[in-house]
Motif scaffolding. Structure first.
Motif, PDB file in Angstrom:
ATOM      1  N   VAL A   1      -5.564  -1.240  27.935  1.00  0.00           N
ATOM      2  CA  VAL A   1      -5.154  -1.896  29.178  1.00  0.00           C
ATOM      3  C   VAL A   1      -6.246  -2.842  29.670  1.00  0.00           C
ATOM      4  O   VAL A   1      -7.417  -2.720  29.301  1.00  0.00           O
TER       5      VAL A   1
ATOM      6  N   VAL B   1       1.773   3.127  30.770  1.00  0.00           N
ATOM      7  CA  VAL B   1       0.703   3.959  30.201  1.00  0.00           C
ATOM      8  C   VAL B   1       0.930   5.429  30.547  1.00  0.00           C
ATOM      9  O   VAL B   1       0.858   6.313  29.682  1.00  0.00           O
TER      10      VAL B   1
ATOM     11  N   LYS C   1      -7.269  -7.669  24.566  1.00  0.00           N
ATOM     12  CA  LYS C   1      -6.361  -6.635  24.054  1.00  0.00           C
ATOM     13  C   LYS C   1      -5.610  -7.103  22.812  1.00  0.00           C
ATOM     14  O   LYS C   1      -5.641  -6.453  21.761  1.00  0.00           O
TER      15      LYS C   1
ATOM     16  N   THR D   1      -0.874  -3.122  26.874  1.00  0.00           N
ATOM     17  CA  THR D   1      -0.106  -3.345  28.091  1.00  0.00           C
ATOM     18  C   THR D   1      -1.028  -3.576  29.281  1.00  0.00           C
ATOM     19  O   THR D   1      -2.218  -3.255  29.244  1.00  0.00           O
ATOM     20  N   HIS D   2      -0.455  -4.160  30.347  1.00  0.00           N
ATOM     21  CA  HIS D   2      -1.165  -4.247  31.630  1.00  0.00           C
ATOM     22  C   HIS D   2      -0.454  -3.386  32.666  1.00  0.00           C
ATOM     23  O   HIS D   2      -0.880  -3.330  33.813  1.00  0.00           O
TER      24      HIS D   2
ATOM     25  N   LEU E   1       0.337   0.006  34.162  1.00  0.00           N
ATOM     26  CA  LEU E   1      -0.170   1.371  34.165  1.00  0.00           C
ATOM     27  C   LEU E   1       0.951   2.411  34.256  1.00  0.00           C
ATOM     28  O   LEU E   1       0.771   3.557  33.859  1.00  0.00           O
TER      29      LEU E   1
END
Length: 342
Positions: free
Chosen positions: A42, A221, A49, A215-216, A218
């Motif tokens: 992230v 995640v 990334k 990914t950005h 959360l």
């Protein structure tokens, strides 16, 4: 029982040579992925990334890109030293990738069925009839309705969610040991996003595939990952389990990411806290901590020297001068802890 490492990235440095100079996109990245594990990477856009993930697949265009230093060990073999022909054999068969935009990643001139069959014929040496049957199985597995007719359709005849499912079918058709998913749900609405995440989790359990999730988001995640790697300005600033990152974050940048995320446990009147400032220019990266110019807790040593990585626990590592015994203790902001749970 301890799981073995499928992938080990050690001190990876990747640069791009431009007219303005050398952009140091990845600067000493290290992490590992264990068998059957999902590791999320992230960070903000431009933190390195995608460059890291593409370096694993050896998809960095050379030139202008170059892997300057480091090792990428896949089951003990250093991918940086393999000849291109050997890498071609591994792509799709051993390591596969789901790209961010399926519309630009799928071939518009080929039916979806042929694109799934292509890898099966190349890597598993199946005949056309056998490959078609396997392609039908994969379409069913990823939940595409009416696979018998859909197999003969082109990407433009699929919806966004179905194209992403088709990409997953292509990526998983040869049962790779490692799947790299680069922002796989970015362009999808929340309902389809939830379906895709559920599908990836389900297929991971069925096929025992390890996943790197770029990914950005959360929330994504928390839903899917076992461990998290937080990147900033081409460096890893914190790694830990999902629980450690969400409930015991140690790096101010991780606090910033958490504080800028909308969460259900916050009242309607609560304002989100953006991370002020901009990331450093990687043409001339700072000699100290790259986050120092945006960090309210920055000290003089942060601007002059890069912090070493220290262990907060066996699974939790942080690169921050606040972890030094001589640093003044700083409490984790209460509004960044938790809020998203698996």
């Amino acid at each position: 029982m301890d799981r073995k490492n499928v992938l080990e990235v050690k001190d990876l440095h990747v640069s791009f040579h431009t007219y303005n100079g050398e952009v140091q996109a990845v600067r000493g990245v290290s992490f590992e992925v264990k068998n059957g594990e999902t590791v999320a990477i992230v960070g903000e856009s431009g933190c390195g990334k995608s460059v890291t993930s593409q370096s694993i697949m050896r998809l960095i265009p050379q030139p202008p890109g170059v892997i300057k230093h480091g090792e990428i060990l896949f089951e003990g073999n250093d991918l940086t030293k393999l000849p291109e022909k050997k890498m071609e054999e591994m792509r799709g068969k051993e390591i596969a990738m789901i790209f961010q935009d399926p519309m630009t990643s799928l071939n518009p001139t080929m039916t979806v069925g042929k694109q799934i069959m292509e890898g099966l014929i190349k890597h598993q040496k199946l005949g056309k009839a056998e490959a078609r049957q396997k392609a039908l199985e994969m379409l069913r597995l990823v939940g595409i309705p009416s696979p018998d007719s859909r197999i003969n359709q082109y990407p433009h005849q699929f919806s966004g969610g179905m194209r992403q499912r088709a990409m997953i079918a292509i990526a998983l058709s040869c049962a790779p040991k490692l799947l790299i998913a680069d922002e796989p749900t970015t362009a999808l609405d929340v309902t389809i996003q939830a379906q895709i995440l559920h599908l990836m989790n389900d297929l991971k359990e069925k096929m025992d595939t390890s996943i790197i999730l770029i990914t950005h988001d959360l929330g994504v995640v928390a839903e899917t990952a076992d461990r998290v790697v937080v990147m900033y300005a081409g460096k890893v600033v914190e790694t830990g389990t999902v629980e450690e990152i969400f409930y015991k974050p140690r790096h101010p940048y991780t606090w910033g990411l958490m504080g800028s995320m909308p969460r259900l446990n916050l009242s309607r009147d609560t304002e989100l806290s953006p991370i002020l400032g901009t990331p450093p220019n990687l043409l001339t990266p700072p000699k100290g901590c790259p986050f120092a110019s945006r960090c309210e807790h920055a000290m003089q040593v942060c601007k002059e020297h890069m912090p070493e990585t220290t262990n907060s626990s066996d699974s939790h590592q942080v690169a921050c001068w606040l972890e030094h015994p001589m640093a003044k203790p700083v409490d984790i902001p209460h509004d960044v802890v938790g809020g998203v749970s698996k």
